[in-house]
Design an enzyme around this catalytic site. Structure first.
Site, PDB file in Angstrom:
ATOM      1  N   LYS A  13       1.112  -1.416   0.114  1.00  0.00           N
ATOM      2  CA  LYS A  13      -0.068  -0.073  -0.088  1.00  0.00           C
ATOM      3  C   LYS A  13       1.310   1.412   0.198  1.00  0.00           C
ATOM      4  O   LYS A  13       0.896   2.214  -0.659  1.00  0.00           O
ATOM      5  CB  LYS A  13      -1.389   0.123   0.902  1.00  0.00           C
ATOM      6  CG  LYS A  13      -1.985  -1.424   1.076  1.00  0.00           C
ATOM      7  CD  LYS A  13      -2.601  -0.978   2.209  1.00  0.00           C
ATOM      8  CE  LYS A  13      -2.487  -1.136   4.279  1.00  0.00           C
ATOM      9  NZ  LYS A  13      -1.437  -2.464   4.107  1.00  0.00           N
ATOM     10  N   ARG A  88     -10.031   0.510   7.402  1.00  0.00           N
ATOM     11  CA  ARG A  88      -9.809  -0.699   7.840  1.00  0.00           C
ATOM     12  C   ARG A  88     -10.923  -1.515   8.265  1.00  0.00           C
ATOM     13  O   ARG A  88     -10.702  -2.599   9.069  1.00  0.00           O
ATOM     14  CB  ARG A  88      -8.508  -0.716   8.810  1.00  0.00           C
ATOM     15  CG  ARG A  88      -7.227  -0.908   7.859  1.00  0.00           C
ATOM     16  CD  ARG A  88      -6.036  -0.782   9.136  1.00  0.00           C
ATOM     17  NE  ARG A  88      -5.008   0.746   8.457  1.00  0.00           N
ATOM     18  CZ  ARG A  88      -4.731  -0.481   8.288  1.00  0.00           C
ATOM     19  NH1 ARG A  88      -3.329  -1.416   8.304  1.00  0.00           N
ATOM     20  NH2 ARG A  88      -2.559   0.586   8.039  1.00  0.00           N
ATOM     21  N   ARG A 127      12.343  -5.593   6.420  1.00  0.00           N
ATOM     22  CA  ARG A 127      11.517  -4.814   5.806  1.00  0.00           C
ATOM     23  C   ARG A 127      12.566  -4.596   7.882  1.00  0.00           C
ATOM     24  O   ARG A 127      12.959  -3.511   7.334  1.00  0.00           O
ATOM     25  CB  ARG A 127      10.915  -4.082   5.807  1.00  0.00           C
ATOM     26  CG  ARG A 127      11.092  -2.696   6.120  1.00  0.00           C
ATOM     27  CD  ARG A 127       9.010  -2.190   5.604  1.00  0.00           C
ATOM     28  NE  ARG A 127       8.340  -2.963   6.934  1.00  0.00           N
ATOM     29  CZ  ARG A 127       6.515  -2.733   6.563  1.00  0.00           C
ATOM     30  NH1 ARG A 127       6.619  -1.351   5.504  1.00  0.00           N
ATOM     31  NH2 ARG A 127       5.697  -3.238   7.159  1.00  0.00           N
ATOM     32  N   ARG A 133      10.819  -1.088  12.032  1.00  0.00           N
ATOM     33  CA  ARG A 133       9.672  -0.975  12.651  1.00  0.00           C
ATOM     34  C   ARG A 133       9.263  -1.340  14.123  1.00  0.00           C
ATOM     35  O   ARG A 133       9.313  -2.817  14.032  1.00  0.00           O
ATOM     36  CB  ARG A 133       8.460  -0.605  11.891  1.00  0.00           C
ATOM     37  CG  ARG A 133       7.569   0.645  11.344  1.00  0.00           C
ATOM     38  CD  ARG A 133       6.799   0.606  10.307  1.00  0.00           C
ATOM     39  NE  ARG A 133       5.307  -0.355  10.494  1.00  0.00           N
ATOM     40  CZ  ARG A 133       4.734   0.163   9.761  1.00  0.00           C
ATOM     41  NH1 ARG A 133       4.733   0.694   8.765  1.00  0.00           N
ATOM     42  NH2 ARG A 133       3.833  -1.281   9.459  1.00  0.00           N
ATOM     43  N   ARG A 144      -1.336  -7.760  13.479  1.00  0.00           N
ATOM     44  CA  ARG A 144      -2.290  -7.822  12.736  1.00  0.00           C
ATOM     45  C   ARG A 144      -2.642  -8.552  11.318  1.00  0.00           C
ATOM     46  O   ARG A 144      -3.019  -8.425  10.769  1.00  0.00           O
ATOM     47  CB  ARG A 144      -0.584  -7.027  11.780  1.00  0.00           C
ATOM     48  CG  ARG A 144      -0.207  -5.890  12.839  1.00  0.00           C
ATOM     49  CD  ARG A 144       1.145  -5.203  12.123  1.00  0.00           C
ATOM     50  NE  ARG A 144       1.737  -5.221  11.304  1.00  0.00           N
ATOM     51  CZ  ARG A 144       2.391  -4.911  10.480  1.00  0.00           C
ATOM     52  NH1 ARG A 144       3.984  -4.834  11.321  1.00  0.00           N
ATOM     53  NH2 ARG A 144       2.787  -4.410   8.964  1.00  0.00           N
TER      54      ARG A 144
HETATM   55  P1  AP5 Z   1       4.774  -1.245   2.078  1.00  0.00           P
HETATM   56  O1  AP5 Z   1       4.558  -0.787   0.224  1.00  0.00           O
HETATM   57  O2  AP5 Z   1       5.231  -0.612   3.090  1.00  0.00           O
HETATM   58  O3  AP5 Z   1       3.504  -2.449   2.133  1.00  0.00           O
HETATM   59  P2  AP5 Z   1       1.728  -1.254   3.350  1.00  0.00           P
HETATM   60  O4  AP5 Z   1       1.132  -2.992   2.614  1.00  0.00           O
HETATM   61  O5  AP5 Z   1       2.098  -0.618   3.387  1.00  0.00           O
HETATM   62  O6  AP5 Z   1       3.199  -2.709   4.363  1.00  0.00           O
HETATM   63  P3  AP5 Z   1       2.313  -2.137   5.968  1.00  0.00           P
HETATM   64  O7  AP5 Z   1       2.835  -2.921   6.823  1.00  0.00           O
HETATM   65  O8  AP5 Z   1       3.177  -0.660   6.194  1.00  0.00           O
HETATM   66  O9  AP5 Z   1       0.788  -2.197   6.231  1.00  0.00           O
HETATM   67  P4  AP5 Z   1      -0.119  -2.536   7.643  1.00  0.00           P
HETATM   68  O10 AP5 Z   1      -0.961  -2.236   7.113  1.00  0.00           O
HETATM   69  O11 AP5 Z   1       0.465  -3.462   8.447  1.00  0.00           O
HETATM   70  O12 AP5 Z   1       0.483  -0.756   8.366  1.00  0.00           O
HETATM   71  P5  AP5 Z   1       0.555   0.304   8.691  1.00  0.00           P
HETATM   72  O13 AP5 Z   1       1.642   1.365   8.371  1.00  0.00           O
HETATM   73  O14 AP5 Z   1      -0.870   1.033   7.535  1.00  0.00           O
HETATM   74  O15 AP5 Z   1       5.745  -3.006   1.632  1.00  0.00           O
HETATM   75  C1  AP5 Z   1       6.001  -3.916   2.983  1.00  0.00           C
HETATM   76  C2  AP5 Z   1       7.672  -4.669   2.058  1.00  0.00           C
HETATM   77  O16 AP5 Z   1       7.776  -5.278   1.171  1.00  0.00           O
HETATM   78  C3  AP5 Z   1       8.842  -3.452   1.675  1.00  0.00           C
HETATM   79  O17 AP5 Z   1       9.241  -3.444   2.031  1.00  0.00           O
HETATM   80  C4  AP5 Z   1       8.759  -3.024   0.154  1.00  0.00           C
HETATM   81  O18 AP5 Z   1      10.191  -2.411  -0.214  1.00  0.00           O
HETATM   82  C5  AP5 Z   1       8.115  -4.328  -0.145  1.00  0.00           C
HETATM   83  N1  AP5 Z   1       7.261  -4.339  -1.848  1.00  0.00           N
HETATM   84  C6  AP5 Z   1       6.800  -3.636  -1.393  1.00  0.00           C
HETATM   85  N2  AP5 Z   1       6.435  -4.331  -2.451  1.00  0.00           N
HETATM   86  C7  AP5 Z   1       6.962  -5.174  -3.184  1.00  0.00           C
HETATM   87  C8  AP5 Z   1       6.406  -5.517  -5.085  1.00  0.00           C
HETATM   88  N3  AP5 Z   1       5.488  -6.130  -5.269  1.00  0.00           N
HETATM   89  N4  AP5 Z   1       7.874  -6.932  -4.512  1.00  0.00           N
HETATM   90  C9  AP5 Z   1       8.409  -6.897  -3.792  1.00  0.00           C
HETATM   91  N5  AP5 Z   1       8.550  -6.416  -2.178  1.00  0.00           N
HETATM   92  C10 AP5 Z   1       7.581  -5.343  -2.429  1.00  0.00           C
HETATM   93  O19 AP5 Z   1      -0.396   0.351   9.898  1.00  0.00           O
HETATM   94  C11 AP5 Z   1       0.087   0.487  10.862  1.00  0.00           C
HETATM   95  C12 AP5 Z   1      -0.616   0.536  12.632  1.00  0.00           C
HETATM   96  O20 AP5 Z   1      -1.198   1.705  12.264  1.00  0.00           O
HETATM   97  C13 AP5 Z   1      -1.363  -0.537  11.888  1.00  0.00           C
HETATM   98  O21 AP5 Z   1      -1.491  -1.975  12.430  1.00  0.00           O
HETATM   99  C14 AP5 Z   1      -2.976  -0.256  13.165  1.00  0.00           C
HETATM  100  O22 AP5 Z   1      -2.065  -0.006  14.385  1.00  0.00           O
HETATM  101  C15 AP5 Z   1      -2.292   1.286  13.115  1.00  0.00           C
HETATM  102  N6  AP5 Z   1      -3.801   1.601  12.010  1.00  0.00           N
HETATM  103  C16 AP5 Z   1      -3.387   2.058  10.528  1.00  0.00           C
HETATM  104  N7  AP5 Z   1      -4.691   2.486   9.742  1.00  0.00           N
HETATM  105  C17 AP5 Z   1      -5.330   2.082  10.491  1.00  0.00           C
HETATM  106  C18 AP5 Z   1      -6.997   2.554  10.701  1.00  0.00           C
HETATM  107  N8  AP5 Z   1      -7.362   3.023   9.737  1.00  0.00           N
HETATM  108  N9  AP5 Z   1      -7.809   1.831  11.830  1.00  0.00           N
HETATM  109  C19 AP5 Z   1      -6.468   1.901  12.688  1.00  0.00           C
HETATM  110  N10 AP5 Z   1      -5.504   1.429  12.932  1.00  0.00           N
HETATM  111  C20 AP5 Z   1      -4.436   1.604  11.713  1.00  0.00           C
END
Ligand code: AP5
Length: 194
Positions: A13, A88, A127, A133, A144
């Site tokens: 994402k 979410r 990562r 992180r 998660r």
């Molecule tokens: P990346 O692009 O970072 O993927 P991502 O889907 O953004 O992964 P996250 O781990 O950041 O998602 P998340 O939803 O768990 O965390 P968020 O910060 O939103 O890619 C991941 C890795 O893969 C990177 O190293 C990248 O380089 C690599 N990669 C990407 N594409 C690739 C490809 N095609 N091929 C190979 N490698 C690739 O949320 C964190 C926390 O915040 C949540 O757990 C929750 O506690 C809270 N939170 C966030 N939003 C909400 C909400 N709406 N409601 C309630 N709590 C929330």
């Protein structure tokens, strides 16, 4: 144009959100990044959110709505948004839709980034070695993914029912994923590059 990017942890994402926002000249709003900025600044919201984030649980809906919606509405009224990681849950989606549509900035399309669990875990744990992180540990990643399955996956049917959903195979190289998203949005990648 207003676009939502949803998908499990590690589905790309953040990666795709950044690329697409640049290509389409939209504001990239990443829910996780906004939360981490609050934690970093040491705000009361950040302190509260951190408890949930470090356990791999969802931050309560009212905090998320208060944090995200003013930014989303402002971006929608100023050229459009690419919103990553919010909503979410179906409850968040209902409330976000109500507030956004009232301001004339509802979502035009929803992209669901789909990838198998093994690929997601491998990406996140790789990562973790470089970024550190606090929620990228094996136990929290498991949580998660579980929370995603329970709370967020139902959004797929919710948005399909609204006729907004495009499912994209995210287990491919990032450039191919970007191209498929642009095609799903009815956009020609070469024309945008030109
Ligand atoms: P990346 O692009 O970072 O993927 P991502 O889907 O953004 O992964 P996250 O781990 O950041 O998602 P998340 O939803 O768990 O965390 P968020 O910060 O939103 O890619 C991941 C890795 O893969 C990177 O190293 C990248 O380089 C690599 N990669 C990407 N594409 C690739 C490809 N095609 N091929 C190979 N490698 C690739 O949320 C964190 C926390 O915040 C949540 O757990 C929750 O506690 C809270 N939170 C966030 N939003 C909400 C909400 N709406 N409601 C309630 N709590 C929330």
């Amino acid at each position: 144009m207003n676009v939502l990017l949803i998908g499990p942890p590690g589905s790309g994402k953040g990666t795709q959100g950044e690329r697409l926002a640049k290509r389409l000249d939209l504001r990239h709003i990443a829910a996780g990044d906004l939360l981490r900025a609050e934690v970093e600044k040491g705000t009361p919201l950040g302190a509260k959110a951190r408890e949930f984030m470090d356990r791999g649980e969802l931050v309560p809906d009212d905090l998320m709505i208060d944090l995200l919606m003013p930014v989303v509405i402002a971006a929608g009224q100023d050229g459009g948004y690419l919103l990553d990681g919010f909503p979410r849950s179906v409850a968040q989606a209902h409330e976000a839709r109500r507030l956004a549509e009232r301001e004339g900035v509802g979502a035009d399309a929803v992209i669901y980034l789909d990838a198998p669990r093994d690929e997601l875990v491998e990406r996140i744990l790789s990562r973790a070695k470089v970024e550190g992180r606090t929620d990228d540990t094996p136990d929290v990643v498991r949580k998660r993914l579980e929370v995603f399955g329970e709370a967020t996956a139902p959004l797929v049917d919710y948005y399909r029912g609204r006729g907004l959903l495009h499912v994209v195979d995210a287990a491919r190289p990032a450039d191919e994923v970007t191209a498929e998203i642009l095609a799903a949005l009815g956009l020609d990648a070469d024309a945008i590059d030109a």
